[in-house]
Design an enzyme around this catalytic site. Structure first.
Site, PDB file in Angstrom:
ATOM      1  N   SER A  56     -61.035 -54.002 -29.568  1.00  0.00           N
ATOM      2  CA  SER A  56     -60.747 -54.222 -30.984  1.00  0.00           C
ATOM      3  C   SER A  56     -59.962 -55.504 -31.242  1.00  0.00           C
ATOM      4  O   SER A  56     -60.122 -56.116 -32.295  1.00  0.00           O
ATOM      5  CB  SER A  56     -59.993 -53.015 -31.559  1.00  0.00           C
ATOM      6  OG  SER A  56     -58.787 -52.794 -30.855  1.00  0.00           O
ATOM      7  N   ASP A  71     -52.351 -52.353 -28.125  1.00  0.00           N
ATOM      8  CA  ASP A  71     -52.956 -52.646 -26.832  1.00  0.00           C
ATOM      9  C   ASP A  71     -53.956 -53.787 -26.963  1.00  0.00           C
ATOM     10  O   ASP A  71     -54.566 -53.976 -28.020  1.00  0.00           O
ATOM     11  CB  ASP A  71     -53.626 -51.406 -26.224  1.00  0.00           C
ATOM     12  CG  ASP A  71     -54.924 -51.058 -26.935  1.00  0.00           C
ATOM     13  OD1 ASP A  71     -54.848 -50.510 -28.041  1.00  0.00           O
ATOM     14  OD2 ASP A  71     -56.002 -51.344 -26.389  1.00  0.00           O
ATOM     15  N   ASP A  73     -57.197 -55.570 -24.672  1.00  0.00           N
ATOM     16  CA  ASP A  73     -58.091 -55.450 -23.518  1.00  0.00           C
ATOM     17  C   ASP A  73     -58.616 -56.835 -23.172  1.00  0.00           C
ATOM     18  O   ASP A  73     -59.207 -57.509 -24.023  1.00  0.00           O
ATOM     19  CB  ASP A  73     -59.271 -54.523 -23.835  1.00  0.00           C
ATOM     20  CG  ASP A  73     -58.814 -53.107 -24.131  1.00  0.00           C
ATOM     21  OD1 ASP A  73     -58.080 -52.547 -23.306  1.00  0.00           O
ATOM     22  OD2 ASP A  73     -59.188 -52.567 -25.191  1.00  0.00           O
ATOM     23  N   ASN A 111     -57.654 -45.965 -13.169  1.00  0.00           N
ATOM     24  CA  ASN A 111     -59.001 -45.935 -12.595  1.00  0.00           C
ATOM     25  C   ASN A 111     -59.872 -47.082 -13.083  1.00  0.00           C
ATOM     26  O   ASN A 111     -60.660 -47.654 -12.326  1.00  0.00           O
ATOM     27  CB  ASN A 111     -59.699 -44.612 -12.918  1.00  0.00           C
ATOM     28  CG  ASN A 111     -59.487 -43.564 -11.844  1.00  0.00           C
ATOM     29  OD1 ASN A 111     -59.244 -43.887 -10.696  1.00  0.00           O
ATOM     30  ND2 ASN A 111     -59.577 -42.302 -12.237  1.00  0.00           N
ATOM     31  N   ASP A 125     -54.400 -54.292 -21.084  1.00  0.00           N
ATOM     32  CA  ASP A 125     -55.255 -53.632 -20.092  1.00  0.00           C
ATOM     33  C   ASP A 125     -56.229 -54.648 -19.518  1.00  0.00           C
ATOM     34  O   ASP A 125     -56.868 -55.408 -20.270  1.00  0.00           O
ATOM     35  CB  ASP A 125     -56.022 -52.478 -20.719  1.00  0.00           C
ATOM     36  CG  ASP A 125     -55.160 -51.237 -20.901  1.00  0.00           C
ATOM     37  OD1 ASP A 125     -54.114 -51.138 -20.224  1.00  0.00           O
ATOM     38  OD2 ASP A 125     -55.520 -50.377 -21.724  1.00  0.00           O
TER      39      ASP A 125
END
Length: 333
Positions: A56, A71, A73, A111, A125
């Site tokens: 986003s 956050d 990415d 993960n 992230d």
């Protein structure tokens, strides 16, 4: 009919990222990129590394969540030969080592990504991808060499979030209202977090596929919601509804709503969507802006700015003369 276009656009200003916050997040992201580049130049002679924003933040649909935790990415693309391809665990270890001193917060090795946590309530992230083909152009994008995501429990799996971003950028070009509608949907799901509604990606796809433009944001939002409902609600629209949302890029056969298909999850989602639409229809048909705003605020949360609404005396007179009109202080809104 109450016109809440200005209230919706004001709401967008409340939930959207400010320019200052965007710059802060971008600065942190770029510092992390520099750390990773330096690590690869010193330690990984067999590989090169590049970056592509995803999610986003890169699509400019991020909202300020109620938790306050932003956050970002940022995809890390490792290029090398098939022979020099590491295991997903090894690829993760390289990135962890590269960024471990970036902040005084603990780096989290998940993960699907490495998370760099910042004290100012945001994190970056870093999903990690491997590609064989290293195009010289800035996009390093091609359809023949699909990136593989380093998933620590599933191994290397094909994934191309940058292709999703390109798809969204193409669909939303010159459509600022569509991006606002995506933010309104995300604000709604954030306000209803206890229901565990579908992800922002799913609502982004549904909004693009069912977008109904209008000069007024409240009307466009409601019309888009109604079209979404008719396309996916197979309990109320048995002839048109198919409970699925397909990714427009890899893997385009995956039904993203499958994760939310248990009897409870599906019912919670479709009932919440229906309730939002019912309130939206009522709001559109009310004369009083305050009454209409209360209808939307019930679903979009207290940040929806009803307190700033100014009623026109003539409109109020019409409202008072209607005995069946719900008042703003009516708790059934």
């Amino acid at each position: 009919m109450a016109d809440l276009h200005e209230t919706f656009t004001e709401f967008n200003g409340i939930i959207a990222l400010s320019s200052a916050k965007k710059n802060e997040l971008r600065t942190s992201r770029n510092a992390i990129r520099k750390d990773i580049k330096s690590y690869f130049e010193l330690k990984r002679k067999e590989h090169t590394v590049k970056f592509k924003g995803q999610g986003s933040f890169s699509m400019n649909t991020t909202i300020l969540p109620l938790s306050g935790e932003y956050d970002v990415d940022d995809g890390v693309y490792i290029f090398g030969t098939e022979e020099d391809k590491p295991t997903p665990e090894t690829a993760h270890s390289w990135i962890v080592k590269a960024v471990e001193n970036r902040t005084d917060q603990n780096t989290i090795d998940k993960n699907t990504c490495v998370r760099v946590q910042y004290a100012k309530k945001y994190h970056v992230d870093l999903p990690i991808y491997y590609k064989i083909t290293n195009n010289e152009n800035e996009d390093f994008y091609d359809n023949d060499d699909i990136p593989e995501l380093a998933h620590k429990s599933k191994g290397w799996i094909q994934s191309d979030p940058y292709a999703f971003k390109k798809w969204f950028d193409d669909k939303s070009k010159d459509k600022s209202q569509l991006k606002r509608i995506v933010r309104y949907l995300k604000a709604w799901t954030d306000n209803k977090s206890r229901l565990k509604l579908p992800s922002g990606m799913i609502f982004t796809i549904l909004a693009v596929n069912n977008y109904q433009p209008n000069d007024k944001d409240d009307v466009a939002f409601l019309d888009t919601l109604e079209k979404i409902q008719k396309s996916i609600d197979d309990t109320r629209f048995t002839w048109t509804g198919v409970y699925e949302c397909k990714r427009p890029t890899v893997d385009d056969t995956e039904n993203l709503l499958e994760k939310y298909s248990s009897e409870t999850s599906k019912k919670n989602f479709l009932d919440a969507l229906n309730s939002l639409i019912d309130s939206g229809r009522q709001a559109i048909n009310l004369k009083s802006k305050k009454d209409a705003c209360a209808k939307w605020q019930k679903h979009l949360g207290d940040r929806f700015p009803c307190s700033n609404i100014k009623e026109n005396d003539e409109d109020l007179a019409k409202t008072f003369s209607s005995s069946d009109q719900l008042r703003y202080d009516n708790k059934s809104a």
